[in-house]
Write a protein that holds these residues in place. Structure first.
Motif, PDB file in Angstrom:
ATOM      1  N   SER A 270     131.264  21.379  -0.289  1.00 16.59           N
ATOM      2  CA  SER A 270     132.392  20.915  -1.097  1.00 16.59           C
ATOM      3  C   SER A 270     132.187  21.259  -2.566  1.00 16.59           C
ATOM      4  O   SER A 270     131.055  21.466  -3.029  1.00 16.59           O
ATOM      5  N   SER A 271     133.291  21.279  -3.295  1.00 20.25           N
ATOM      6  CA  SER A 271     133.217  21.531  -4.727  1.00 20.25           C
ATOM      7  C   SER A 271     132.363  20.476  -5.420  1.00 20.25           C
ATOM      8  O   SER A 271     131.573  20.790  -6.329  1.00 20.25           O
ATOM      9  N   GLN A 272     132.487  19.230  -4.983  1.00 12.56           N
ATOM     10  CA  GLN A 272     131.712  18.148  -5.590  1.00 12.56           C
ATOM     11  C   GLN A 272     130.213  18.344  -5.363  1.00 12.56           C
ATOM     12  O   GLN A 272     129.400  18.100  -6.253  1.00 12.56           O
ATOM     13  N   GLU A 273     129.857  18.790  -4.158  1.00 10.89           N
ATOM     14  CA  GLU A 273     128.444  19.019  -3.868  1.00 10.89           C
ATOM     15  C   GLU A 273     127.901  20.181  -4.690  1.00 10.89           C
ATOM     16  O   GLU A 273     126.774  20.126  -5.193  1.00 10.89           O
ATOM     17  N   LYS A 274     128.681  21.220  -4.857  1.00 10.62           N
ATOM     18  CA  LYS A 274     128.237  22.347  -5.686  1.00 10.62           C
ATOM     19  C   LYS A 274     128.079  21.928  -7.143  1.00 10.62           C
ATOM     20  O   LYS A 274     127.168  22.397  -7.836  1.00 10.62           O
ATOM     21  N   SER A 275     128.961  21.029  -7.614  1.00 10.77           N
ATOM     22  CA  SER A 275     128.821  20.519  -8.979  1.00 10.77           C
ATOM     23  C   SER A 275     127.518  19.731  -9.123  1.00 10.77           C
ATOM     24  O   SER A 275     126.813  19.839 -10.137  1.00 10.77           O
ATOM     25  N   ARG A 276     127.193  18.935  -8.112  1.00 17.29           N
ATOM     26  CA  ARG A 276     125.940  18.188  -8.141  1.00 17.29           C
ATOM     27  C   ARG A 276     124.739  19.118  -8.160  1.00 17.29           C
ATOM     28  O   ARG A 276     123.778  18.919  -8.929  1.00 17.29           O
ATOM     29  N   LEU A 277     124.796  20.157  -7.332  1.00 15.66           N
ATOM     30  CA  LEU A 277     123.694  21.117  -7.296  1.00 15.66           C
ATOM     31  C   LEU A 277     123.549  21.844  -8.630  1.00 15.66           C
ATOM     32  O   LEU A 277     122.432  22.102  -9.092  1.00 15.66           O
TER      33      LEU A 277
END
Length: 333
Positions: A270-277
């Protein structure tokens, strides 16, 4: 309306199906930035896309999962970057182009010590390595890591990062030249898998149960062989399966050692997970690059129009390090 050059393929097939076409330069929406691209990384998922693998929902038909360049425009609500900033971006597609859109939260600033071409070699590998090696694999200083496919763009960076963070690294590769390159990058033990049995070499060097973490791209019968040399409470991380997706496991051995087997793939996250990474990479890995301790290994640079040859280079495993596509844009222009 101004136009940009992009690489697409109207059908699945060999590298020659890639073609360059002109399209309007897009306008960034809220949360996006428009990047004037200097270079884009070439990755194996690009080869899979060209071979006919379905694209994730919402992904553009333009190739390229990472790029670096200079911000040309920003959308609403973007405060982290402004026009003129040097950035490297993880993309859901679109990097093989003279311009691309990226979510600002999936971008990282380019350290002053790097050129934009060097920076283009990093996003996909940095995100993948952080999540798989340090989060899922829980690699810690003093542990021993086994990396298969060590001479790839991701593999060379993983060797360098793991060494810089205090791990002992074993890596496999398929030629004498690649083995020497891995030794130069800091691998304690580099094994020519075409001439040596990596299981036997590791056992001869360190005895049984030497490997704490495995980063595997081979799959097939390598999985069972990896487990043979793993230490109790070891972690096995699968990134790909070039030798085959079906494996046979010795479950009693897996259970007796208390091993963990895990895997992931980056593009569908997800976009949110990529932002976290991205935030984790910026905090934990980017400083190692910014201070010069770790640099990407570059194999070759091809002009955007030569995307087919870049794909052939990767497909034939000719590379030691990253294969890149470059545009006519440079930091001096």
């Amino acid at each position: 309306m101004k136009s940009m050059s992009v690489i697409i393929a109207e059908r699945a097939g060999p590298p020659d199906v890639l073609q360059i076409v002109d399209r309007p330069i897009p306008i960034p929406k809220a949360g996006e930035i428009l990047i004037k691209v200097a270079a884009a990384g070439v990755n194996r998922p690009d080869l899979m896309q060209r071979s006919g693998m379905p694209l994730p929902s919402g992904a553009p038909d333009v190739y390229g999962l990472e790029a670096a360049g200079v911000v040309e425009a920003v959308g609403e609500d973007v405060t982290a970057f402004q026009p003129g900033d040097r950035v490297m971006a993880l993309l859901n597609g679109g990097g093989y182009a003279t311009h691309c859109l990226a979510l600002a939260d999936h971008c990282l600033p380019v350290p002053p010590c790097l050129t934009l071409v060097q920076a283009a070699a990093l996003p996909e590998a940095l995100f993948t390595i952080w999540h798989n090696l340090y989060e899922r694999g829980r690699l810690s200083p003093g542990e021993t890591l086994l990396i298969h496919g060590g001479a790839s763009g991701l593999g060379t960076l993983a060797v360098a990062l793991a060494t810089a963070t205090g791990a002992r690294v074993v890596a496999t590769a398929g030629s004498v030249e690649k083995v020497k390159a891995l030794q130069t990058l800091g691998a304690t033990l580099a094994i020519h898998y075409r001439e040596e049995d990596f299981v036997a070499v590791i056992r001869d060097q360190w005895g049984e149960n030497a490997i704490d973490v495995v980063l595997d791209t081979v799959g097939g019968d390598y999985i069972a062989r990896n487990l043979e040399v793993m230490a109790p409470d070891g972690r096995h991380v699968s990134l790909s399966f070039f030798q085959g997706a079906e494996v046979t496991l010795d479950l009693p051995s897996l259970m007796r050692k208390g091993l963990t087997m895990t895997s992931s793939t980056l593009r569908p996250k997800s976009s949110q997970e990529k932002s976290r990474l991205a935030a984790c990479v910026a905090k934990y890995l980017l400083p190692l690059i910014a201070n010069g301790r770790v640099l990407p290994t570059l194999h070759a640079q091809f002009d955007l129009r030569d995307a087919a040859e870049a794909h052939r280079t990767l497909e034939e495993n000719r590379n030691i390090g990253k294969v890149l596509l470059t545009t006519t844009f440079t930091e001096e222009t």
